[in-house]
Design a protein around this motif. Structure first.
Motif, short mmCIF file in Angstrom:
data_model
loop_
_atom_site.label_atom_id
_atom_site.label_comp_id
_atom_site.label_asym_id
_atom_site.label_seq_id
_atom_site.Cartn_x
_atom_site.Cartn_y
_atom_site.Cartn_z
N ALA A 33 -6.02 -4.98 -9.72
CA ALA A 33 -6.49 -5.14 -8.70
C ALA A 33 -5.79 -4.51 -7.55
CB ALA A 33 -6.89 -6.50 -8.20
N ASN A 34 -4.45 -4.32 -7.64
CA ASN A 34 -3.67 -3.70 -6.82
C ASN A 34 -3.68 -2.03 -6.84
OD1 ASN A 34 -1.49 -3.58 -4.77
ND2 ASN A 34 0.08 -3.45 -6.44
N VAL A 35 -3.77 -1.85 -8.05
CA VAL A 35 -4.03 -0.35 -8.20
C VAL A 35 -5.17 0.14 -7.85
CG1 VAL A 35 -4.17 1.51 -10.06
CG2 VAL A 35 -2.44 -0.11 -10.59
N LEU A 36 -6.36 -0.42 -7.85
CA LEU A 36 -7.67 -0.14 -7.59
C LEU A 36 -7.38 -0.09 -6.09
CD1 LEU A 36 -9.86 -1.87 -9.66
CD2 LEU A 36 -9.72 0.36 -9.83
N THR A 37 -6.99 -1.21 -5.36
CA THR A 37 -7.02 -1.14 -4.04
C THR A 37 -5.95 0.06 -3.12
OG1 THR A 37 -6.80 -3.46 -3.88
CG2 THR A 37 -5.97 -2.32 -1.74
N ASN A 38 -4.78 0.48 -4.01
CA ASN A 38 -4.07 1.64 -3.74
C ASN A 38 -4.77 2.81 -3.99
OD1 ASN A 38 -1.00 1.30 -2.83
ND2 ASN A 38 -1.22 -0.32 -4.33
N LEU A 39 -5.74 2.96 -4.81
CA LEU A 39 -6.51 4.15 -5.13
C LEU A 39 -7.49 4.50 -3.94
CD1 LEU A 39 -7.41 4.23 -8.82
CD2 LEU A 39 -5.90 5.71 -7.73
N ILE A 40 -7.91 3.32 -3.58
CA ILE A 40 -8.79 3.43 -2.18
C ILE A 40 -8.04 4.10 -1.01
CG2 ILE A 40 -10.36 2.31 -0.69
CD1 ILE A 40 -10.90 0.36 -2.98
N MET A 41 -6.78 3.40 -0.91
CA MET A 41 -6.01 3.79 0.24
C MET A 41 -5.62 5.23 0.08
SD MET A 41 -4.63 3.10 3.15
CE MET A 41 -4.77 1.15 3.06
N LEU A 42 -5.09 5.57 -1.29
CA LEU A 42 -4.77 6.90 -1.55
C LEU A 42 -5.93 8.08 -0.95
CD1 LEU A 42 -3.38 8.24 -4.53
CD2 LEU A 42 -5.10 9.44 -3.96
N PHE A 50 1.06 -1.32 -0.11
CA PHE A 50 -0.10 -0.04 -0.01
C PHE A 50 0.83 1.41 0.05
CE2 PHE A 50 -2.71 -3.35 2.21
CZ PHE A 50 -3.46 -3.32 1.39
N LEU A 51 2.04 0.93 0.01
CA LEU A 51 2.97 2.20 -0.04
C LEU A 51 2.70 3.49 -1.05
CD1 LEU A 51 5.52 3.50 1.38
CD2 LEU A 51 7.19 2.37 -0.15
N PRO A 52 2.42 2.76 -2.51
CA PRO A 52 2.00 3.69 -3.49
C PRO A 52 0.95 4.74 -3.17
CG PRO A 52 2.64 1.87 -4.51
CD PRO A 52 2.68 1.44 -3.08
N GLY A 53 -0.04 4.08 -2.33
CA GLY A 53 -1.36 4.95 -2.01
C GLY A 53 -0.74 5.88 -1.07
N LEU A 54 -0.10 5.59 0.07
CA LEU A 54 0.49 6.35 0.85
C LEU A 54 1.29 7.64 0.35
CD1 LEU A 54 1.00 7.11 3.98
CD2 LEU A 54 2.96 5.62 4.01
N LEU A 55 2.18 7.40 -0.41
CA LEU A 55 3.01 8.28 -1.25
C LEU A 55 2.16 9.13 -2.20
CD1 LEU A 55 6.17 6.35 -2.28
CD2 LEU A 55 5.65 7.62 -0.15
N GLY A 56 1.13 8.51 -2.71
CA GLY A 56 0.12 9.23 -3.44
C GLY A 56 -0.88 10.35 -2.75
N ALA A 57 -1.20 10.05 -1.56
CA ALA A 57 -1.94 10.84 -0.44
C ALA A 57 -0.98 11.90 -0.08
CB ALA A 57 -2.41 9.94 0.63
N ALA A 58 0.32 11.52 0.12
CA ALA A 58 1.13 12.79 0.57
C ALA A 58 1.36 13.77 -0.38
CB ALA A 58 2.34 12.11 0.96
N THR A 59 1.44 13.20 -1.68
CA THR A 59 1.82 14.16 -2.90
C THR A 59 0.64 14.87 -2.85
OG1 THR A 59 3.02 12.30 -4.12
CG2 THR A 59 2.22 14.16 -5.37
N LEU A 60 -0.75 14.43 -3.16
CA LEU A 60 -1.91 15.46 -3.26
C LEU A 60 -2.06 16.21 -2.19
CD1 LEU A 60 -4.43 12.75 -4.53
CD2 LEU A 60 -3.50 14.51 -5.85
N TYR A 61 -1.72 15.85 -0.76
CA TYR A 61 -1.71 16.84 0.20
C TYR A 61 -0.80 17.86 -0.10
CZ TYR A 61 -1.24 18.57 4.82
OH TYR A 61 -1.37 19.45 5.86
N ILE A 62 0.47 17.72 -0.19
CA ILE A 62 1.38 18.88 -0.36
C ILE A 62 0.87 19.66 -1.60
CG2 ILE A 62 3.81 19.18 -1.14
CD1 ILE A 62 4.58 16.83 0.25
N LEU A 63 0.47 19.30 -2.81
CA LEU A 63 -0.11 19.91 -3.80
C LEU A 63 -1.13 20.93 -3.54
CD1 LEU A 63 0.36 17.48 -6.65
CD2 LEU A 63 1.90 19.39 -6.17
#
Length: 347
Positions: free
Chosen positions: A145-154, A32-45
């Motif tokens: 499926a992994n991408v969709l899961t990470n998007l939900i986590m993001l 789930f690391l890509p989702g975590l990093l993606g959330a951090a990216t969106l937050y900073i932006l």
């Protein structure tokens, strides 16, 4: 002395336990690391816009966060939707006409053999390629499926970062064992690098997609607009991304007897499309964030291996962190040399 020793021992034991738990958590949550990093990216932006709305405009935190999530979903969904809509008919055509595809590859192989004397594809190789393609389909489904899961986590994490972002930032500032000036330096470096990559990379993809489209139009490629759009999407991946599109097109043109067109497109793609990617990527990222080209290249190579797709953004940040942490270490702990030490006041 015994009390000091016992305190030190308890401190070391506690740090070891914290490190062990952190490693265990990261190991289990690595997927789930890509989702975590993606959330951090969106937050900073978006953090500045969000804080202006809730502090100056007095918008409600939860509803504003949901509005930002909805906007992010729309922005992400548009290129994904058009990519699927444009590419899926071609994929279905390839799946339903595998014999024609293999026949075209064989024709291309025969032409290469006649020109160079080297046989690229044999009957065994062709069967092996078909088997590998069939085996890759389940992996592709698992990746989807992994991408969709990470998007939900993001988006789940993005919501709580927006709502509780200021408290989280204060907490991180307290627990990071550095001087306040060095914490500020890390924070500013993070913001600059993430903005440079998260905003610069889509611009690069648009530029490269435009130049690729021009090349496909010049050399008469069928559905040139669609292939140009897909090339721009794959330009997210540096160095080899666009080759995933134009190399099969060149092979197809050779297999259908359009030798001059295929050669022209190949030269154009190598000289123009490839160099536009390189020049724009390094020049634009350096201008937006003063990012050194070597940091960009090395960071992307390391980041894609560690973080997957989000490595395009966080890979250069990781390399930049390495350099800046060395500077911070010297600033925090290095003792001044006699040449740089301040002279003691005269008695």
């Amino acid at each position: 002395m015994p009390d000091v020793f016992n305190n030190r021992l308890r401190q070391i034991i506690l740090l070891i336990i914290i490190a062990f738990l952190l490693i265990a958590l990261l190991t289990q949550l690595y997927a789930f690391l890509p989702g975590l990093l993606g959330a951090a990216t969106l937050y900073i932006l978006t953090r500045n816009w969000y804080h202006k709305l809730i502090l100056k405009k007095r918008w409600k935190k939860g509803l504003t966060a949901l509005l930002f999530i909805l906007g992010s979903i729309i922005i992400i969904s548009i290129p994904v939707y058009f990519s699927i809509k444009m590419v899926s008919p071609k994929i279905n055509s390839l799946v339903n006409n595998q014999h024609e595809v293999m026949q075209g590859i064989q024709i291309f192989s025969d032409k290469i053999e006649a020109f160079t004397g080297m046989k690229i594809f044999t009957d065994e190789n062709t069967k092996s390629v078909a088997a590998k393609i069939s085996a890759a389909i389940p992996k592709l489904l698992n990746t989807t499926a992994n991408v969709l899961t990470n998007l939900i986590m993001l988006f789940f994490l993005y919501y709580y970062l927006l709502v509780n972002g200021r408290a989280i930032e204060k907490y991180l500032g307290k627990i990071i064992p550095l001087k306040e000036e060095n914490v500020d330096k890390l924070a500013s470096e993070t913001i600059v690098m993430i903005r440079a990559n998260a905003i610069g990379i889509p611009i690069i993809c648009i530029v490269q997609g435009i130049f690729a489209t021009i090349g496909y139009l010049i050399f008469g490629v069928k559905d040139w607009g669609m292939w140009g759009f897909v090339t721009g999407v794959f330009a997210f991946f540096p160095l080899v991304g666009t080759m995933i599109i134009w190399v099969p097109l060149v092979v197809y043109l050779y297999s259908t007897g359009n030798n001059y067109t295929a050669t022209g497109l190949m030269i154009y793609s190598i000289v123009v499309t490839g160099n536009v990617d390189y020049i724009t990527r390094l020049g634009l990222l350096k201008k937006m964030g003063n990012v050194h080209p070597m940091i960009t290249v090395l960071g992307v190579i390391v980041g894609l291996k560690l973080f997957g797709f989000m490595g395009l953004i966080f890979g250069p940040l990781l390399v930049s962190y390495f350099i800046i942490l060395i500077k911070i270490y010297l600033n925090e702990f290095a003792e001044p040399t006699p040449a740089t030490a301040e002279p003691s006041p005269k008695e």
